[in-house]
Design a protein around this motif. Structure first.
Motif, PDB file in Angstrom:
ATOM      1  N   THR A   1       0.863  -1.187   0.000  1.00 45.85           N
ATOM      2  CA  THR A   1       0.000   0.000   0.000  1.00 45.85           C
ATOM      3  C   THR A   1       0.892   1.227   0.000  1.00 45.85           C
ATOM      4  OG1 THR A   1      -1.787  -1.108   1.202  1.00 45.85           O
ATOM      5  CG2 THR A   1      -1.750   1.295   1.267  1.00 45.85           C
ATOM      6  N   ALA A   2       0.644   2.123  -0.941  1.00 51.76           N
ATOM      7  CA  ALA A   2       1.447   3.341  -1.071  1.00 51.76           C
ATOM      8  C   ALA A   2       0.579   4.563  -0.837  1.00 51.76           C
ATOM      9  CB  ALA A   2       2.089   3.414  -2.453  1.00 51.76           C
ATOM     10  N   GLU A   3       1.232   5.622  -0.372  1.00 55.05           N
ATOM     11  CA  GLU A   3       0.512   6.874  -0.074  1.00 55.05           C
ATOM     12  C   GLU A   3      -0.148   7.440  -1.321  1.00 55.05           C
ATOM     13  OE1 GLU A   3      -1.038   9.651   2.378  1.00 55.05           O
ATOM     14  OE2 GLU A   3       0.256   8.007   3.021  1.00 55.05           O
ATOM     15  N   THR A   4       0.537   7.354  -2.452  1.00 59.37           N
ATOM     16  CA  THR A   4       0.012   7.884  -3.710  1.00 59.37           C
ATOM     17  C   THR A   4       0.779   7.279  -4.868  1.00 59.37           C
ATOM     18  OG1 THR A   4      -0.520   9.915  -4.934  1.00 59.37           O
ATOM     19  CG2 THR A   4       1.560   9.865  -3.771  1.00 59.37           C
ATOM     20  N   ALA A   5       0.207   7.372  -6.051  1.00 63.12           N
ATOM     21  CA  ALA A   5       0.887   6.908  -7.269  1.00 63.12           C
ATOM     22  C   ALA A   5       1.289   8.118  -8.093  1.00 63.12           C
ATOM     23  CB  ALA A   5      -0.039   5.998  -8.078  1.00 63.12           C
ATOM     24  N   GLY A   6       2.247   7.917  -8.994  1.00 61.99           N
ATOM     25  CA  GLY A   6       2.673   8.999  -9.865  1.00 61.99           C
ATOM     26  C   GLY A   6       1.852   9.039 -11.147  1.00 61.99           C
ATOM     27  N   ILE A   7       1.950  10.150 -11.845  1.00 59.28           N
ATOM     28  CA  ILE A   7       1.299  10.295 -13.148  1.00 59.28           C
ATOM     29  C   ILE A   7       2.368  10.091 -14.210  1.00 59.28           C
ATOM     30  CG2 ILE A   7      -0.033  11.820 -14.646  1.00 59.28           C
ATOM     31  CD1 ILE A   7      -0.920  13.340 -12.151  1.00 59.28           C
ATOM     32  N   ASP A   8       2.301   8.982 -14.913  1.00 59.52           N
ATOM     33  CA  ASP A   8       3.297   8.638 -15.925  1.00 59.52           C
ATOM     34  C   ASP A   8       2.884   9.300 -17.246  1.00 59.52           C
ATOM     35  OD1 ASP A   8       5.397   7.528 -17.250  1.00 59.52           O
ATOM     36  OD2 ASP A   8       4.573   5.498 -17.348  1.00 59.52           O
ATOM     37  N   PHE A   9       3.628  10.333 -17.650  1.00 57.51           N
ATOM     38  CA  PHE A   9       3.216  11.117 -18.821  1.00 57.51           C
ATOM     39  C   PHE A   9       4.265  11.050 -19.925  1.00 57.51           C
ATOM     40  CE2 PHE A   9       3.057  14.999 -21.352  1.00 57.51           C
ATOM     41  CZ  PHE A   9       1.724  15.006 -21.739  1.00 57.51           C
ATOM     42  N   ASP A  10       3.803  10.764 -21.129  1.00 59.08           N
ATOM     43  CA  ASP A  10       4.661  10.786 -22.312  1.00 59.08           C
ATOM     44  C   ASP A  10       3.798  11.160 -23.518  1.00 59.08           C
ATOM     45  OD1 ASP A  10       6.616  10.579 -24.167  1.00 59.08           O
ATOM     46  OD2 ASP A  10       6.942   8.415 -23.968  1.00 59.08           O
ATOM     47  N   GLY A  11       3.344  12.424 -23.516  1.00 62.61           N
ATOM     48  CA  GLY A  11       2.406  12.866 -24.547  1.00 62.61           C
ATOM     49  C   GLY A  11       0.974  12.609 -24.137  1.00 62.61           C
ATOM     50  N   LYS A  12       0.789  11.601 -23.307  1.00 64.41           N
ATOM     51  CA  LYS A  12      -0.499  11.281 -22.700  1.00 64.41           C
ATOM     52  C   LYS A  12      -0.213  10.510 -21.417  1.00 64.41           C
ATOM     53  CE  LYS A  12      -1.066   6.906 -25.184  1.00 64.41           C
ATOM     54  NZ  LYS A  12      -1.959   6.108 -26.054  1.00 64.41           N
ATOM     55  N   ILE A  13      -1.221  10.364 -20.563  1.00 62.12           N
ATOM     56  CA  ILE A  13      -1.022   9.619 -19.329  1.00 62.12           C
ATOM     57  C   ILE A  13      -0.981   8.129 -19.654  1.00 62.12           C
ATOM     58  CG2 ILE A  13      -1.991   9.049 -17.075  1.00 62.12           C
ATOM     59  CD1 ILE A  13      -3.192  11.795 -16.937  1.00 62.12           C
ATOM     60  N   LEU A  14       0.102   7.482 -19.252  1.00 65.17           N
ATOM     61  CA  LEU A  14       0.298   6.064 -19.524  1.00 65.17           C
ATOM     62  C   LEU A  14      -0.183   5.214 -18.348  1.00 65.17           C
ATOM     63  CD1 LEU A  14       3.936   6.282 -20.961  1.00 65.17           C
ATOM     64  CD2 LEU A  14       1.783   6.387 -22.239  1.00 65.17           C
ATOM     65  N   GLY A  15      -0.482   3.958 -18.622  1.00 66.52           N
ATOM     66  CA  GLY A  15      -0.860   3.046 -17.553  1.00 66.52           C
ATOM     67  C   GLY A  15      -2.181   3.428 -16.909  1.00 66.52           C
TER      68      GLY A  15
ATOM     69  N   LEU B   1       2.398   3.607 -11.375  1.00 69.21           N
ATOM     70  CA  LEU B   1       3.820   3.772 -11.074  1.00 69.21           C
ATOM     71  C   LEU B   1       3.935   4.400  -9.699  1.00 69.21           C
ATOM     72  CD1 LEU B   1       5.746   4.920 -14.271  1.00 69.21           C
ATOM     73  CD2 LEU B   1       5.237   2.648 -13.428  1.00 69.21           C
ATOM     74  N   VAL B   2       4.657   3.708  -8.806  1.00 65.32           N
ATOM     75  CA  VAL B   2       4.756   4.150  -7.417  1.00 65.32           C
ATOM     76  C   VAL B   2       6.219   4.256  -7.022  1.00 65.32           C
ATOM     77  CG1 VAL B   2       4.277   3.541  -5.015  1.00 65.32           C
ATOM     78  CG2 VAL B   2       2.554   3.125  -6.778  1.00 65.32           C
ATOM     79  N   ALA B   3       6.614   5.390  -6.434  1.00 63.90           N
ATOM     80  CA  ALA B   3       7.967   5.555  -5.910  1.00 63.90           C
ATOM     81  C   ALA B   3       8.099   4.693  -4.667  1.00 63.90           C
ATOM     82  CB  ALA B   3       8.240   7.010  -5.587  1.00 63.90           C
ATOM     83  N   SER B   4       9.234   4.027  -4.522  1.00 67.53           N
ATOM     84  CA  SER B   4       9.419   3.140  -3.363  1.00 67.53           C
ATOM     85  C   SER B   4       9.310   3.905  -2.051  1.00 67.53           C
ATOM     86  CB  SER B   4      10.760   2.431  -3.445  1.00 67.53           C
ATOM     87  OG  SER B   4      11.822   3.375  -3.540  1.00 67.53           O
ATOM     88  N   GLY B   5       9.649   5.203  -2.056  1.00 71.62           N
ATOM     89  CA  GLY B   5       9.536   6.013  -0.851  1.00 71.62           C
ATOM     90  C   GLY B   5       8.113   6.279  -0.423  1.00 71.62           C
ATOM     91  N   ALA B   6       7.139   6.028  -1.317  1.00 71.66           N
ATOM     92  CA  ALA B   6       5.719   6.263  -0.997  1.00 71.66           C
ATOM     93  C   ALA B   6       5.071   5.048  -0.343  1.00 71.66           C
ATOM     94  CB  ALA B   6       4.957   6.656  -2.246  1.00 71.66           C
ATOM     95  N   VAL B   7       5.788   3.919  -0.289  1.00 69.62           N
ATOM     96  CA  VAL B   7       5.224   2.700   0.298  1.00 69.62           C
ATOM     97  C   VAL B   7       5.014   2.882   1.803  1.00 69.62           C
ATOM     98  CG1 VAL B   7       5.634   0.258   0.767  1.00 69.62           C
ATOM     99  CG2 VAL B   7       6.199   1.218  -1.469  1.00 69.62           C
ATOM    100  N   ARG B   8       3.825   2.517   2.279  1.00 70.82           N
ATOM    101  CA  ARG B   8       3.512   2.651   3.696  1.00 70.82           C
ATOM    102  C   ARG B   8       3.377   1.311   4.402  1.00 70.82           C
ATOM    103  NH1 ARG B   8       5.528   6.427   2.719  1.00 70.82           N
ATOM    104  NH2 ARG B   8       4.836   8.579   2.675  1.00 70.82           N
ATOM    105  N   SER B   9       3.017   0.264   3.669  1.00 77.01           N
ATOM    106  CA  SER B   9       2.910  -1.049   4.301  1.00 77.01           C
ATOM    107  C   SER B   9       3.142  -2.134   3.267  1.00 77.01           C
ATOM    108  CB  SER B   9       1.533  -1.233   4.962  1.00 77.01           C
ATOM    109  OG  SER B   9       0.510  -1.223   3.982  1.00 77.01           O
ATOM    110  N   VAL B  10       3.641  -3.282   3.729  1.00 77.94           N
ATOM    111  CA  VAL B  10       3.908  -4.429   2.872  1.00 77.94           C
ATOM    112  C   VAL B  10       3.284  -5.649   3.516  1.00 77.94           C
ATOM    113  CG1 VAL B  10       5.681  -5.818   1.765  1.00 77.94           C
ATOM    114  CG2 VAL B  10       6.106  -3.389   2.211  1.00 77.94           C
ATOM    115  N   SER B  11       2.477  -6.399   2.750  1.00 80.39           N
ATOM    116  CA  SER B  11       1.836  -7.582   3.316  1.00 80.39           C
ATOM    117  C   SER B  11       2.749  -8.794   3.105  1.00 80.39           C
ATOM    118  CB  SER B  11       0.490  -7.845   2.656  1.00 80.39           C
ATOM    119  OG  SER B  11       0.637  -8.123   1.287  1.00 80.39           O
TER     120      SER B  11
END
Length: 360
Positions: free
Chosen positions: A241-255, A350-360
């Protein structure tokens, strides 16, 4: 005898030249005193037993040595100033640590303003004032009513006449009008040192997208370990579980397009930030319902209508009081690299590893 008089005159002129300079620059080594004594010695010598050429040469050599000593001392002083000023190597020791620092400055570099942070203890109507290095107020930014919490200073580096300001350092203060009356808001920032930023020839620590002058640090401590995972590779195959995800942009939002959920209906403002913590665009979303998932509808353009460079962008959800939940949970299926940085791939997020809050 004529040669002797000309020599005296030349040395007198030389001493006078040093006298003028020494009036501006106090010389602790006594060059002026040395020249004065030498000229007096020549003027008062016995005409029948004048100074030997070798003696005169020796005294000039002493003066040259004195001059070299003065220059060496000046060079050492300059080197000491450089050493005392510190370097980026010194600042690397702060990387990954938690800090608390006073911040009241914003750096404008290449027309972009970065930095500035403040914390509200209670709901209040907020106004931000920006000042140049001369102390002249260049902009007033009414922020309206804001809930208690921490906020970055959002400034487009333009003055009250909508003119682009010059690059440099600017100071700000934050005035709040709340239940207790008018007060000056605390301008401190607390967080993890994420990097080292450079602006206008000086190195700063990057904390929550803000420029922090190392001289303004109030407290430094080690960050507590989040868990046993020490490498992004170790997240693969695990549910996180991560605090937030990133916006992957390359001309449009990917993923998978990230978003948020409100605990109740409220007005929403979305802020988009680049990887350096610079505010790219603010988008007023109007009123959004509570309990529903709302996607981030961003066209990839900045405030000036220009399409941004490819990369991973972060976002923040501001409301008038509702709680916005931006967390994402899912299985990490692999890593995706953007500009050399590894991001966790969580069901297309896409989630930065620093945004992770818990691991199951």
């Amino acid at each position: 005898m004529t040669t002797s008089v000309n020599g005296n005159t030349a040395l007198s002129n030389l001493a006078s030249g040093y006298q003028v300079r020494e009036d501006k620059e106090k010389d602790p080594l006594g060059r002026e005193a040395f020249l004065t004594m030498l000229v007096a010695q020549l003027q008062n010598q016995d005409p029948l037993n004048p100074m030997e050429g070798t003696d005169f040469t020796a005294q000039l050599a002493q003066f040259s040595q004195l001059e070299a000593t003065f220059n060496t001392n000046k060079t050492l002083e300059e080197m000491l100033k450089v050493m005392q000023a510190g370097s980026s190597k010194d600042l690397e020791a702060y990387m990954g640590k938690e800090i608390l620092a006073e911040v009241d400055s914003i750096e404008v570099s290449q027309g972009k303003a970065v930095g500035g942070f403040y914390t509200l203890e209670e709901t209040a109507s907020v106004t931000i004032n920006i000042y140049n290095e001369k102390g002249e107020q260049v902009r007033t930014i009414p922020m309206g009513q804001q809930e208690a919490g921490s906020y970055p200073v959002s400034w487009d580096a333009r003055d009250s006449g909508d003119r682009q300001v010059l690059d440099g350092s600017y100071r700000y203060d934050v005035i709040a009008v709340g239940p207790g009356g008018i007060s000056r808001v605390q301008t401190t920032v607390e967080g993890t040192v994420e990097g080292i930023l450079y602006a206008n020839g000086k190195a700063y620590l990057q904390v929550r997208g803000t420029f922090v002058d190392p001289a303004s640090l109030l407290k430094v401590w080690e960050k507590e370990a989040a868990g046993p995972v020490i490498s992004p590779m170790e997240y693969i195959g695990r549910e996180v579980t991560a605090e937030t995800a990133g916006i992957d942009f390359d001309g449009k939002i990917l993923g998978t397009v990230p978003g948020y959920t409100l605990d109740r209906e409220d007005e929403v403002l979305i802020e988009i930030y680049d990887s350096h913590g610079n505010l790219v665009k603010s988008m007023y979303e109007g009123t959004r319902k509570g309990g529903e998932f709302h996607e981030i509808s961003w066209d990839g353009k900045n405030t000036y209508g220009t399409t941004v460079d490819p990369g991973v962008y972060s976002y923040r959800v501001l409301t008038k009081g509702a709680v916005a939940d931006t967390r994402v949970t899912g299985d990490v299926t692999g890593l995706v690299y953007r500009n050399g940085i590894p991001y966790l791939n969580m069901d297309g997020h896409l989630v930065a590893s620093g945004a992770v809050r818990s691991v199951s």
